[in-house]
Design a protein around this motif. Structure first.
Motif, PDB file in Angstrom:
ATOM      1  N   GLY A  78      60.759  15.091  43.825  1.00  0.00           N
ATOM      2  CA  GLY A  78      59.562  15.399  43.053  1.00  0.00           C
ATOM      3  C   GLY A  78      58.343  15.608  43.923  1.00  0.00           C
ATOM      4  N   GLY A  79      57.232  15.899  43.261  1.00  0.00           N
ATOM      5  CA  GLY A  79      55.982  16.148  43.970  1.00  0.00           C
ATOM      6  C   GLY A  79      54.927  15.123  43.595  1.00  0.00           C
ATOM      7  N   ALA A  80      53.685  15.431  43.932  1.00  0.00           N
ATOM      8  CA  ALA A  80      52.589  14.472  43.758  1.00  0.00           C
ATOM      9  C   ALA A  80      52.251  14.237  42.290  1.00  0.00           C
ATOM     10  N   THR A  81      52.448  15.245  41.444  1.00  0.00           N
ATOM     11  CA  THR A  81      52.160  15.069  40.016  1.00  0.00           C
ATOM     12  C   THR A  81      53.434  15.322  39.207  1.00  0.00           C
ATOM     13  N   ARG A  82      53.384  14.888  37.941  1.00  0.00           N
ATOM     14  CA  ARG A  82      54.531  15.130  37.068  1.00  0.00           C
ATOM     15  C   ARG A  82      54.848  16.604  37.014  1.00  0.00           C
ATOM     16  N   GLN A  83      53.798  17.427  36.906  1.00  0.00           N
ATOM     17  CA  GLN A  83      53.997  18.868  36.832  1.00  0.00           C
ATOM     18  C   GLN A  83      54.762  19.382  38.060  1.00  0.00           C
ATOM     19  N   ASP A  84      54.388  18.916  39.240  1.00  0.00           N
ATOM     20  CA  ASP A  84      55.082  19.333  40.473  1.00  0.00           C
ATOM     21  C   ASP A  84      56.556  18.908  40.428  1.00  0.00           C
ATOM     22  N   SER A  85      56.802  17.726  39.873  1.00  0.00           N
ATOM     23  CA  SER A  85      58.187  17.233  39.803  1.00  0.00           C
ATOM     24  C   SER A  85      59.036  18.091  38.862  1.00  0.00           C
ATOM     25  N   VAL A  86      58.446  18.500  37.734  1.00  0.00           N
ATOM     26  CA  VAL A  86      59.184  19.376  36.815  1.00  0.00           C
ATOM     27  C   VAL A  86      59.535  20.685  37.519  1.00  0.00           C
ATOM     28  N   LEU A  87      58.569  21.226  38.260  1.00  0.00           N
ATOM     29  CA  LEU A  87      58.832  22.488  38.961  1.00  0.00           C
ATOM     30  C   LEU A  87      59.974  22.311  39.965  1.00  0.00           C
ATOM     31  N   ALA A  88      60.007  21.179  40.645  1.00  0.00           N
ATOM     32  CA  ALA A  88      61.112  20.918  41.588  1.00  0.00           C
ATOM     33  C   ALA A  88      62.447  20.915  40.845  1.00  0.00           C
ATOM     34  N   GLY A  89      62.472  20.333  39.655  1.00  0.00           N
ATOM     35  CA  GLY A  89      63.695  20.303  38.853  1.00  0.00           C
ATOM     36  C   GLY A  89      64.087  21.705  38.394  1.00  0.00           C
ATOM     37  N   LEU A  90      63.100  22.471  37.975  1.00  0.00           N
ATOM     38  CA  LEU A  90      63.376  23.845  37.526  1.00  0.00           C
ATOM     39  C   LEU A  90      63.933  24.678  38.679  1.00  0.00           C
ATOM     40  N   LYS A  91      63.367  24.494  39.861  1.00  0.00           N
ATOM     41  CA  LYS A  91      63.850  25.251  41.024  1.00  0.00           C
ATOM     42  C   LYS A  91      65.278  24.849  41.377  1.00  0.00           C
TER      43      LYS A  91
END
Ligand code: CTP
Ligand code: MG
Length: 393
Positions: A78-91
């Motif tokens: 994941g990343g620094a924010t929840r939004q970043d973590s979702v993007l990591a999952g989508l990728k």
């Protein structure tokens, strides 16, 4: 062909509002890590073919320890924010090209398969759908001095949960655009989707699907869990086997030297057989013979451990826990006392419960009848099991 549906389970946060050293998704609740129930539910859901966890790189060891054996694919970081973590999952799902994706917070361990069903049904007709609850308290806006500025009409307000469901490509594109434009602060995917101009519909959420955020949430969830298994049931079992020539008996999973053995198709462990029947009795699921017919050569000489393991699995499948197992063994010989604690330990091990929840007692038959004539051994058993009750059905 059914649509390919993926689930992203987010566990990349640090749980700063809860505090402490261990992030909340790895804290124990109801005997297991908070992250586990949602992972297991998505993995087992018939319409979901891919489960992608997103974790913090510092949690790699913890994550592998609690998810060992589940058969999950490698987690994304994941990343620094929840939004970043979702993007990591989508990728991480890019190669799989799912048609739909459900994004779920691992901090909501009480998600149910009915809620997942509704998310899937809604996203297939609407392309973007989120679980919503009506607001029951009156809602006020306040000013900088905490004074009431106005009352907001709660009829049009909703409290939003996860899993939130989207067409995969649309959510991925919206996320990529938000990141490109320097936005990283959307607290849920619906807010980002709204920003991106997607139309998002709602479906019925569940009051029990709370997000664990504070220490108080954990206390409340733990006490709710304790009362939820409130359908308490008792079952009884009985078994008898005759002696024949031999040099040992197996009782409660323990080999005991003796000048006779018990005859029977399996290892003739009357104690475990009686316990299996007691458990199946609780569940109303037949008896040992209906699951392991003595006529089937497969069970010749079989260790009775597996019969008990089977019954214990049936309890788990019903969402129950074994409160205790108790047995009384009736025989003139061998002496049971010296083996009592070994039997308790072995039964506890097979059943996955602590030894204080296992009772083993023995008595002779005072020389009376077939037991008195040392023709065999009898075991009685009682099982008490707590099943999910009506409060959280
Ligand atoms: N999450 C994540 N990556 C982040 C932040 C949050 O994957 N950078 C996940 C959390 O693990 C959680 C979910 O998003 O399952 C909802 O976030 P929240 O409840 O806010 O959890 P935390 O961010 O861990 O807690 P806090 O805000 O109290 O620090
Ligand atoms: Mg957070």
């Amino acid at each position: 062909m059914a649509a390919k549906i993926a689930a992203i389970v987010l566990a990349g946060g640090r749980g700063t509002r809860l505090g402490g050293d261990l992030p909340k998704q790895y804290r124990e609740l109801g005997g297991e890590a908070v992250i586990l129930p949602s992972l297991r539910l998505f993995l087992g859901h018939p319409q979901i073919s891919l489960v992608q966890a997103v974790i913090h790189p510092d949690d790699e060891t913890r994550y592998s320890a609690v998810t060992r054996g589940l058969g999950l694919r490698s987690p994304a970081y994941g990343g620094a924010t929840r939004q970043d973590s979702v993007l990591a999952g989508l990728k991480a799902l890019a190669q799989d090209k799912p048609e739909f994706v459900l994004v779920h917070d691992s901090a909501r361990p009480f998600v149910t398969s009915a809620l997942i069903d509704r998310a899937i049904a809604a996203v297939q007709t609407n392309g973007a759908a989120i679980p919503a609850l009506p607001v029951t308290d009156t809602v006020k806006q306040i000013d900088a001095q905490d004074r009431v500025a106005r009352t907001i009409d709660r009829a049009t307000l909703r409290l939003i949960q996860t899993p939130q469901a989207f067409a995969y490509a649309a959510l991925r594109d919206a996320h990529l655009r938000a990141a490109k434009e320097g936005r990283h602060d959307f607290t849920d995917d619906a807010a980002l989707a709204e920003w991106a101009g997607l139309s998002v519909t709602t479906f019925a959420g569940e009051a029990g699907n709370i997000k664990l955020t504070t220490a108080e949430d954990f206390v409340k969830a733990a006490s709710a869990g304790a009362t939820a298994l409130d359908d308490i049931r008792t079952g009884m079992g009985f078994d008898v086997h005759a002696f024949e020539d031999g040099d040992h008996v197996t009782l409660g999973g323990v080999r005991i030297p003796h000048d006779r053995k018990l005859s029977g198709h399996s290892d003739a462990d009357v104690v475990l057989h009686a316990m299996v029947d007691a458990i199946l009795g609780v569940l109303g699921e037949g008896d040992i013979g209906s699951h392991f017919p003595p006529s089937d050569p497969k069970w010749r000489g079989a260790s009775s451990d597996r019969f008990l393991q089977f019954a214990v699995e049936r309890v788990k499948a019903r969402g129950g826990v074994i409160a205790n197992l108790d047995t009384t063994i009736v025989c003139e010989a061998p002496k049971i006392g010296p083996h009592r604690d070994a039997m308790r330990a072995r039964i506890a091990e097979i059943a996955g419960i602590t030894i204080d929840r296992v009772g083993v007692k023995a008595t002779t038959n005072e020389g009376l009848g077939f037991l008195g004539r040392r023709e065999g051994i009898v075991a009685y058993a009682i099982a008490t099991i707590r099943l999910p009750g009506t409060t959280n059905a």
